[in-house]
Design a protein around this motif. Structure first.
Motif, PDB file in Angstrom:
ATOM      1  N   VAL B 294      35.320  45.708  47.020  1.00 43.18           N
ATOM      2  CA  VAL B 294      34.770  44.547  45.900  1.00 43.18           C
ATOM      3  C   VAL B 294      34.608  45.264  44.537  1.00 43.18           C
ATOM      4  N   ARG B 295      33.724  46.462  44.839  1.00 48.13           N
ATOM      5  CA  ARG B 295      33.441  47.395  43.410  1.00 48.13           C
ATOM      6  C   ARG B 295      34.799  47.757  43.019  1.00 48.13           C
ATOM      7  N   ILE B 296      35.788  48.218  43.605  1.00 47.17           N
ATOM      8  CA  ILE B 296      36.992  48.635  42.968  1.00 47.17           C
ATOM      9  C   ILE B 296      37.839  47.646  42.406  1.00 47.17           C
ATOM     10  N   GLU B 297      37.668  46.389  43.077  1.00 48.25           N
ATOM     11  CA  GLU B 297      38.566  45.324  42.443  1.00 48.25           C
ATOM     12  C   GLU B 297      38.047  44.847  41.174  1.00 48.25           C
ATOM     13  N   ALA B 298      36.687  44.738  41.050  1.00 48.83           N
ATOM     14  CA  ALA B 298      36.065  44.610  39.740  1.00 48.83           C
ATOM     15  C   ALA B 298      36.234  45.620  38.717  1.00 48.83           C
ATOM     16  N   ILE B 299      36.564  46.946  38.929  1.00 47.66           N
ATOM     17  CA  ILE B 299      36.529  47.941  38.028  1.00 47.66           C
ATOM     18  C   ILE B 299      38.103  47.964  37.604  1.00 47.66           C
TER      19      ILE B 299
END
Lengths: 408, 482
Positions: B294-299
């Motif tokens: 989820v963090r990577i998607e957001a970044i």
């Protein structure tokens, strides 16, 4: 302590190279490179010059977003950790006396601690190196990028070379992000047999430990209490985790559930700051004893508990990095003579020799003969190591006698 | 064929048997190059030993008759590491492919050098462990070859390269002696000669047995495909992911040029109009990977991703990886020949180097596509050409040199995982000072004093490029480029 004439403390790498060159062309005195002086054994050499490297402590380049740092080798480990922490990064090597110990010393001695199971050893982090050979020539290998196979990997050659091939002057490291949190779980068992069974179970644990340490207690204290039949100081398994809080919490719970069928006598779990004293204890084990004799052994992980059983029977207090088959042990305080010590260590040496391992002294009173026990399978590689030593240091000027090239 | 090589054949036959050697010109053609096809040279004889003893006997015979010899695995290397300079005997180890021991309790396996990389991991399937280094050629390349070149692969971002997973090697040294460096126990006495041997490109001897570390399988994966309008936006996302303290298991980039070829080959549904895609994988515990994904998607979205797709099933994940790992195979749709480079730059310098590559292609009128290990800063520009066109070959070599020089200017290296071989030997004195090379040579001299084992590799010889028939001197394209 050596007198001032037998100490040289360079302020720059050029000073160091110049000094070594002059020494090689003129006096050819032996040179004993020293970082923080926390892990060296006496080199039995008269007329030697101590080369103190702790003034070579500059940060050359720290491109934090590339997660690499280039520093001079004399930087103290605590100072390095502080610089990295400011960027939320770290070098995950556990080193005692970090205020004193230098990076170069850690590399030269291949120092490692409990996290080696999950994070590897210093050899996995050194990606570039510069060193001064015995003739004073400065050479480099590797580079400043995290992946690089150009040229021979002299970083690997110098890690653990104990200052006998060249004096490490500058290092580039790859780094890791700081873990969000860490946790330690302690479990005590009635016997090392049980610990061994648990270690076997953990091979397919749903968790992914960073630390798998076993502490074996003193033989005298470990004898069963006559009334209860149980040891007052039973062996202890310590499992460490790192990661996001949710991850470590889940792992603690899962690990305890997995270990329950083995009926641990006691269990404990320590998270974040609460785990700090225990981390310190694990990190400082090798120095945390009044004993004057400390050894390090390596053997297949599956033989660790057998080794610990033998060791504790002899009154040795030991810490095993059980996932890697590495054991550090302190001989009892009462052992003060070399013959006594060697007799105590002999059964351990025999075990190590029989299963392809190695045992050597980390600390011993000065003047003691070296003790290096290695399985026969190492003989050929030691002979080639000696040829390399002769090639790079033909006059045997660098730390002579510190590296044992033949089986004891 | 030289006289001494002619004398060799009957004696080699005595060692390896009738079906253990090749010496007819047509049969030798397979062995004239590895994946670096720009330079070619056939050996005089190829032998296929089946045991360490046979390797010893072959090496001793070569020494007796003063014939050069060179080890070879599957020949998938990409820098000419298996080019038999000076002819001689090629010792192909593909028949030594047994798994000798699997010891899960001590987390190692002992294998022969000719074992195909992925066969080990397949063999370990039931154990919950695997062999971590996974070069894209893992379906063909051998573990002995991986040891020689210190191979990497997409997942080395998190798990490290071959040397981080090799505990020991048995080798036949150039003098014909057999030695074991390292073994199942860590931290042995003496120097780390295993670490020194790995990546020595066959110049210290011939690996005949390997102790490899086994790695616990991750419990879970999340495999993401970030779609970006431009290469620049994709590289910014990479920098941001790493900068956020996330170490994905893999972080690969593919640009528009390669996406088209992959789509034509595999029909995955790649967006043909995207400037670049990032293949990002996180692995670990189920309880942790979702949060990371989820963090990577957001970044990615913050850094201009048009969309971030996820592999929804294991089948989809494997297809994505198949596309990535067989990308070089898909190049066949774009051109008859290609030359891939292996430069490395600090991760934050990726935008500069990619811009340079685009410009370089334009200046030399070459099509260059990119598929590479972005998380490590390890680029693989693929220069497309037709090897029958001498002028194209010349331009490919010029452009390659420029790209690698630029990597050095940006603080990087000319090879992240393919090795120096013969291809990049002329870069060694740009990468290293004379003192560095002198120390490396003095170390090689300890093991290989006559330089009869894998001659002309890794280290430049004084005054030029090795023996008289070194391809750097003789290749028409190379000559024209110089």
């Amino acid at each position: 302590m050596p007198d001032s004439q037998s100490v040289f403390q360079p302020a720059t790498q050029d000073d160091l190279a110049q000094f070594v060159t002059e020494n090689a062309t003129n006096a050819r005195r032996c040179l004993l490179p020293i970082g923080g002086g926390t892990a060296c054994r006496d080199a039995a050499t008269d007329d030697a010059i101590e080369v103190r490297l702790d003034k070579l402590n500059r940060v050359i380049d720290y491109p934090a977003r590339d997660m690499t740092i280039t520093v001079e080798a004399g930087i103290r480990m605590a100072e390095l950790a502080k610089i990295l922490a400011a960027e939320n990064q770290r070098l995950p090597i556990d080193v005692p006396h970090a205020e004193q110990a230098t990076l170069g010393g850690v590399i030269a001695t291949n120092w490692s601690g409990s996290r080696r199971f999950g994070c590897g050893t210093i050899r996995d982090y050194v990606i570039g190196i510069s060193a001064i050979d015995a003739s004073g020539k400065r050479f480099s290998a590797g580079g400043r990028v995290v992946k690089n196979v150009a040229g021979y990997d002299l970083c690997k050659l110098l890690v653990g070379s104990r200052g006998t091939l060249a004096i490490i002057s500058q290092v580039t490291l790859k780094l890791r992000p700081m873990a969000e949190t860490s946790a330690l779980v302690t479990l005590t068992f009635d016997s090392l047999c049980q610990v061994d069974a648990v270690l076997n179970r953990l091979l397919t644990s749903a968790t992914r430990p960073m630390v798998l340490d076993v502490l074996g207690r003193m033989g005298t204290l470990a004898r069963p209490n006559e009334e209860t039949g149980r040891s007052a100081h039973p062996p202890q398994l310590i499992v460490g985790f790192e990661g996001a809080s949710r991850e470590t919490d889940w792992q603690i719970e899962t690990l305890l559930a997995e270990c329950r069928p083995f009926e641990p006598r006691t269990t404990g779990s320590f998270v974040g700051a609460a785990a700090e004293p225990l981390w310190s204890m694990l990190r400082d084990f090798s120095i945390g004893s009044k004993s004057s004799v400390t050894f390090k052994a390596s053997l297949p992980p599956s033989r660790t508990c057998e080794f610990l059983r033998l060791a504790t029977e002899t009154g040795i207090v030991a810490q095993a990095h059980a996932g890697n088959g590495i054991v550090n042990g302190h001989l009892p305080d009462r052992v003060s003579k070399a013959e006594q010590a060697f007799a105590a260590i002999k059964p351990l040496g025999d075990l190590v020799r029989s299963c392809g391992g190695h045992l050597s002294l980390l600390r011993a009173p000065s003047g003691w003969p070296a003790l290096d026990v290695a399985a026969d399978s190492w003989a050929e590689s030691l002979a080639w190591a000696q040829r390399l030593k002769r090639q790079l240091d033909p006059h045997n000027l660098l730390n002579p006698g510190v590296m044992a090239f033949g089986p004891a | 064929m030289t006289q001494s090589a002619t004398n060799l054949i009957p004696r080699l036959r005595d060692i390896v048997g009738d079906d253990g050697l090749l010496f007819n010109r047509e049969e030798l053609l397979v062995y004239e190059c590895d994946g670096y096809t720009v330079e070619k040279k056939v050996p005089d004889v190829v032998v296929f030993p089946t045991s360490t003893e046979q390797v010893v006997a072959v090496v001793r015979l070569c020494n007796e008759l003063n014939v050069p010899f060179i080890p070879r695995g599957a020949g998938t290397s990409l820098a000419g590491g298996t080019l038999p300079i000076g002819g001689g005997v090629m010792i192909t180890l593909t028949r030594m492919k047994r798994i000798l021991e699997v010891n899960v309790r001590d987390r190692y396996a002992v294998v022969e050098p000719g074992l195909v990389n992925v066969h080990l991991t397949n063999h370990l399937k039931e154990t919950g462990y695997h062999y971590a280094p996974d070069p894209s050629s893992q379906g063909a390349c051998t573990i002995g070859g991986n040891v020689a070149t210190n191979s990497g692969g997409p997942h080395t971002l998190k798990y490290g390269v071959t040397v981080n997973h090799v505990l020991g090697v048995e080798a036949v040294l150039p003098d014909g002696s057999v030695v074991q460096f390292g073994g199942p126990c860590e931290d042995g006495p003496g120097f780390d000669l295993t670490g020194l041997f790995v990546g020595s490109e066959g110049t210290f001897g011939i690996c005949t047995k390997v102790w490899v570390r086994l790695t616990r399988n991750p419990e879970s994966y999340r495999t993401l495909l970030g779609v970006f309008e431009t290469v620049t936006a994709a590289t910014q996302a990479i920098s941001a992911i790493i900068g956020a303290g996330i170490v994905p298991a893999a972080l690969e980039m593919m640009d528009q040029g390669i996406i088209g070829a992959l789509e034509a080959a595999f029909h995955f549904g790649f967006p043909l109009d995207a400037g670049a895609v990032l293949l990002i994988e996180v692995d670990g515990l189920e309880v942790a990977v979702e949060e990371e994904a989820v963090r990577i998607e957001a970044i990615c979205l913050e850094n201009g991703a048009r969309e971030v797709r996820r592999a929804r099933t294991q089948k989809e994940r494997l297809l994505l990886w198949k596309c990535r790992k067989q990308a070089f195979g898909a190049i066949g749709r774009l051109s008859p020949s290609y030359c891939t480079q292996d430069g490395v730059v600090p991760r934050t310098k990726l935008p500069q180097i990619l811009e340079f590559i685009t410009d370089c292609g334009r200046r030399h009128d070459l099509k260059i596509v990119n598929v590479f290990h972005a998380g490590d800063g390890n680029i693989h520009p693929i220069l497309l050409f037709d090897e029958r066109n001498e002028d194209q070959v010349r331009r490919v070599l010029l452009a390659s040199d420029e790209i690698l020089s630029k990597c050095l200017d940006l603080g990087g290296s000319v090879t992240g995982e393919h090795g120096i071989g013969v291809e990049k030997i002329s870069f060694m004195d740009k990468l290293f000072a004379p003192e560095d090379l002198a120390v490396m040579k003095s170390i090689r001299d300890v093991f290989n004093p006559d330089n009869r084992c894998s001659p002309g590799k890794m280290l430049p010889t004084a005054g030029g490029c090795g023996t008289e028939d070194h391809p750097h001197k003789n290749h028409p394209g190379r000559r024209a480029a110089m």
